[in-house]
Design an enzyme around this catalytic site. Structure first.
Site, PDB file in Angstrom:
ATOM      1  N   LEU A  86     -10.701   8.055 -12.350  1.00  0.00           N
ATOM      2  CA  LEU A  86     -11.894   7.356 -11.667  1.00  0.00           C
ATOM      3  C   LEU A  86     -11.300   6.159 -10.890  1.00  0.00           C
ATOM      4  O   LEU A  86     -11.308   6.117  -9.492  1.00  0.00           O
ATOM      5  CB  LEU A  86     -12.208   7.886 -10.981  1.00  0.00           C
ATOM      6  CG  LEU A  86     -12.773  10.210 -12.506  1.00  0.00           C
ATOM      7  CD1 LEU A  86     -14.304  10.303 -11.436  1.00  0.00           C
ATOM      8  CD2 LEU A  86     -11.418  10.595 -10.847  1.00  0.00           C
ATOM      9  N   ALA A  88     -10.720   2.732  -8.881  1.00  0.00           N
ATOM     10  CA  ALA A  88      -9.922   2.666  -7.774  1.00  0.00           C
ATOM     11  C   ALA A  88      -9.914   1.448  -6.551  1.00  0.00           C
ATOM     12  O   ALA A  88     -11.478   1.695  -6.894  1.00  0.00           O
ATOM     13  CB  ALA A  88      -8.597   4.172  -7.298  1.00  0.00           C
ATOM     14  N   SER A 133      -3.554  11.306  -4.975  1.00  0.00           N
ATOM     15  CA  SER A 133      -4.283  11.237  -3.613  1.00  0.00           C
ATOM     16  C   SER A 133      -3.586  12.074  -3.026  1.00  0.00           C
ATOM     17  O   SER A 133      -2.014  11.798  -2.764  1.00  0.00           O
ATOM     18  CB  SER A 133      -4.310   9.685  -3.290  1.00  0.00           C
ATOM     19  OG  SER A 133      -4.946   9.913  -1.995  1.00  0.00           O
ATOM     20  N   GLU A 135      -3.292  11.005   0.136  1.00  0.00           N
ATOM     21  CA  GLU A 135      -2.905   9.676   0.373  1.00  0.00           C
ATOM     22  C   GLU A 135      -0.818   9.631   0.457  1.00  0.00           C
ATOM     23  O   GLU A 135      -0.015   9.307   0.258  1.00  0.00           O
ATOM     24  CB  GLU A 135      -2.875   8.631   0.389  1.00  0.00           C
ATOM     25  CG  GLU A 135      -4.831   8.108   1.144  1.00  0.00           C
ATOM     26  CD  GLU A 135      -4.239   7.912   3.020  1.00  0.00           C
ATOM     27  OE1 GLU A 135      -3.148   7.104   2.859  1.00  0.00           O
ATOM     28  OE2 GLU A 135      -4.708   8.755   3.938  1.00  0.00           O
ATOM     29  N   TYR A 156      -2.109   1.392  -1.266  1.00  0.00           N
ATOM     30  CA  TYR A 156      -2.579   2.236  -2.040  1.00  0.00           C
ATOM     31  C   TYR A 156      -2.192   3.564  -2.087  1.00  0.00           C
ATOM     32  O   TYR A 156      -1.785   4.093  -3.189  1.00  0.00           O
ATOM     33  CB  TYR A 156      -3.992   2.930  -0.982  1.00  0.00           C
ATOM     34  CG  TYR A 156      -4.737   3.815  -1.347  1.00  0.00           C
ATOM     35  CD1 TYR A 156      -5.471   3.789  -2.743  1.00  0.00           C
ATOM     36  CD2 TYR A 156      -4.347   5.803  -1.599  1.00  0.00           C
ATOM     37  CE1 TYR A 156      -6.590   4.773  -2.589  1.00  0.00           C
ATOM     38  CE2 TYR A 156      -5.379   6.548  -1.584  1.00  0.00           C
ATOM     39  CZ  TYR A 156      -6.624   5.991  -2.713  1.00  0.00           C
ATOM     40  OH  TYR A 156      -6.907   6.980  -3.685  1.00  0.00           O
ATOM     41  N   HIS A 186     -12.703  14.284   0.914  1.00  0.00           N
ATOM     42  CA  HIS A 186     -13.412  14.955  -0.238  1.00  0.00           C
ATOM     43  C   HIS A 186     -15.084  14.242   0.138  1.00  0.00           C
ATOM     44  O   HIS A 186     -14.397  12.646   0.155  1.00  0.00           O
ATOM     45  CB  HIS A 186     -13.624  15.766  -1.164  1.00  0.00           C
ATOM     46  CG  HIS A 186     -13.027  14.774  -2.246  1.00  0.00           C
ATOM     47  ND1 HIS A 186     -11.795  14.611  -2.635  1.00  0.00           N
ATOM     48  CD2 HIS A 186     -13.740  13.713  -3.850  1.00  0.00           C
ATOM     49  CE1 HIS A 186     -11.545  13.621  -3.565  1.00  0.00           C
ATOM     50  NE2 HIS A 186     -12.346  13.359  -3.833  1.00  0.00           N
ATOM     51  N   GLY A 218     -12.023   3.234  14.996  1.00  0.00           N
ATOM     52  CA  GLY A 218     -10.490   3.023  15.362  1.00  0.00           C
ATOM     53  C   GLY A 218      -9.591   4.822  15.890  1.00  0.00           C
ATOM     54  O   GLY A 218      -9.898   5.041  16.591  1.00  0.00           O
ATOM     55  N   PRO A 303      -2.122  -1.148   9.885  1.00  0.00           N
ATOM     56  CA  PRO A 303      -0.688  -1.196  10.624  1.00  0.00           C
ATOM     57  C   PRO A 303       0.801   0.268  10.153  1.00  0.00           C
ATOM     58  O   PRO A 303       1.016   0.267  10.840  1.00  0.00           O
ATOM     59  CB  PRO A 303      -0.303  -2.267   9.197  1.00  0.00           C
ATOM     60  CG  PRO A 303      -1.737  -2.596   8.745  1.00  0.00           C
ATOM     61  CD  PRO A 303      -2.426  -1.687   8.573  1.00  0.00           C
ATOM     62  N   GLU A 305      -0.424   4.479   9.831  1.00  0.00           N
ATOM     63  CA  GLU A 305      -1.216   5.887   9.425  1.00  0.00           C
ATOM     64  C   GLU A 305      -0.117   6.521   8.998  1.00  0.00           C
ATOM     65  O   GLU A 305       0.555   7.239   9.191  1.00  0.00           O
ATOM     66  CB  GLU A 305      -1.960   6.124  11.093  1.00  0.00           C
ATOM     67  CG  GLU A 305      -2.860   6.664  10.940  1.00  0.00           C
ATOM     68  CD  GLU A 305      -4.265   6.955  10.518  1.00  0.00           C
ATOM     69  OE1 GLU A 305      -4.352   6.863   9.497  1.00  0.00           O
ATOM     70  OE2 GLU A 305      -5.302   5.915  11.381  1.00  0.00           O
TER      71      GLU A 305
END
Ligand code: NAP
Ligand code: F7E
Length: 354
Positions: A86, A88, A133, A135, A156, A186, A218, A303, A305
């Site tokens: 985990l 990171a 992830s 992401e 990331y 989460h 933001g 920069p 999204e």
């Protein structure tokens, strides 16, 4: 026989919940904790204390996932049955400022674990969970599942995608039992303070307690699939129970914008938010009093999204029998209620975990 688990990133949100979960199942739990997380008032130690993890079956080891030799000798000493990787740099916005160290921690750190298990000849005795992830999906349109294309939009996401492929490659090349848990957002009362849900929950409670300054946010229009961390750590454990190593999406399947999160969080304390203006001039106003509660700060935009994440966790539901229990409204209520318990002087961040 008592099982032994090794959790890297144990002082993080998921590490704390997972440690509590595994201790509850009778595991011996070993955790890797960075030296500067091991002291008060840093959040990491507070999380461990908050969950009352002062437990005879818990051992913390100071160390860093980027230190390959130290990671290898620790795994040799602990002889874990299960490793949950985990650790990171998990703040997506920070990864734009520190791309090289993000790759070092999130990609090379993962490689250090995989290599240690291979070099030590533990391929058949250890099961590994890799914290992948949503992401990694980046700009791929929703809904996203295990078969969706991966188009990350941040250092990331790129680092996590490389780690995901390393895990898959070590599984196929060397027979390591390693599962990628592709987890959507989460949250919990133990969420780091720079993530948007915790930031909003905190601000809402501060308004309740007399705050006058508007909170700054933001991008309000990003959409996330938010679940509860306590539900998700059980899914990590279930993946390592499966007969074959595989990759699984875990998500709530319910997505909302940041704007909706703000509205529901204020609604929880009885404040109705109306939005006025556009772009960076937009403001969230208390519909009753006309007071400005939310301002937009251009500096908080990224920069690049990830616009819309919505997970399809049907594979985990069908194969592992995993289903999240906490819905969006319950999550918001839990986070606000726990935030209310914090000392007003901000002297520490100890929480009772939900
Ligand atoms: P978190 O609260 O940020 O925890 C990550 C932990 O890793 C922190 O305790 C951090 O320690 C530690 N760490 C950072 N650099 C390290 C290093 N070089 N060596 C050893 N430890 C290091 O994140 P989380 O929310 O619990 O997430 C757990 C994992 O799941 C992460 O890998 C994250 O990327 C991934 N993930 C999270 C989500 C989510 O929504 N929460 C979704 C998908 C994937 P410090 O506190 O000292 O920095
Ligand atoms: O941002 C927007 C921001 O930082 C959510 C990590 O756990 O989940 C997390 O990554 C959204 C973004 O989480 C602010 O632009 C607006 O669109 O809470 P966040 P994240 O980036 O989604 C994934 C799955 C992980 O793997 C990560 O490790 O909210 N947003 N205003 C803001 N975000 C922040 N942080 N702060 C703001 O003021």
């Amino acid at each position: 026989m008592t099982k032994t688990a090794f959790i890297t990133g144990i002082a993080g949100q998921d590490g704390a919940y997972l440690a509590r979960f595994l201790l509850g199942k009778g595991y011996n739990v070993h955790g890797l904790i960075r030296w500067d997380s091991a002291h008060e008032p840093y959040e990491g130690k507070s999380r461990i204390n908050a969950l009352r993890l002062d437990h005879k079956n818990l051992t913390l080891h100071l160390g860093d996932i980027t230190d390959a030799n130290a990671v290898t000798s620790l795994i040799k000493k602990i002889e874990p049955d299960e490793i949950y990787n985990l650790a990171a740099l998990s703040q997506v916005h920070v990864s734009f400022q520190t791309p090289a160290s993000t790759l070092d921690i999130n990609t090379n750190g993962t490689l250090n674990i995989l290599e240690a298990v291979r070099i030590l000849g533990m391929e058949k005795s250890v099961r590994i969970y890799q914290a992948s992830s949503s992401e990694m999906f980046g700009s791929t349109p929703p809904p996203q599942n295990e078969a969706s294309p991966m188009m990350p939009c941040s250092p990331y996401g790129v680092a996590k995608l490389a780690a995901y492929h390393l895990a898959r490659t070590y599984r196929e090349a060397y027979g390591l039992f390693v599962c990628n848990g592709i987890l959507f957002n989460h949250e919990s009362p133990l969420r780091g303070e720079d993530f948007v849900t915790r930031k909003i929950a905190r601000a809402v409670v501060e308004f309740e307690q007399g705050r006058t300054e508007p909170m700054k946010l933001g991008n309000l229009d990003a959409i996330r699939d938010w679940g509860f961390a306590g539900d998700f750590v059980e899914g990590m454990w279930l993946m390592l129970r499966h007969k074959v190593a595989d990759d699984f999406v875990l998500s709530s399947g319910d997505a909302h914008s940041v704007r909706t999160f703000v509205e529901r969080a204020f609604a929880y304390i009885g404040v109705e938010i109306e939005w006025e203006g556009e772009g960076v001039e937009e403001q969230g106003i208390d519909a009753n009093t006309g007071r400005v509660m939310v301002d937009i700060d251009e500096a908080l935009f990224r920069p690049l999204e990830v616009n819309h994440l919505l997970g399809d966790a049907s594979k985990a539901a069908k194969t592992l029998g995993w289903a999240p229990e906490t819905d969006f409204e319950a999550l918001i209520g839990m986070m606000i209620n726990e935030e209310r318990q914090l000392p007003k002087d901000g002297s520490n961040t100890w929480l009772k975990a939900g």
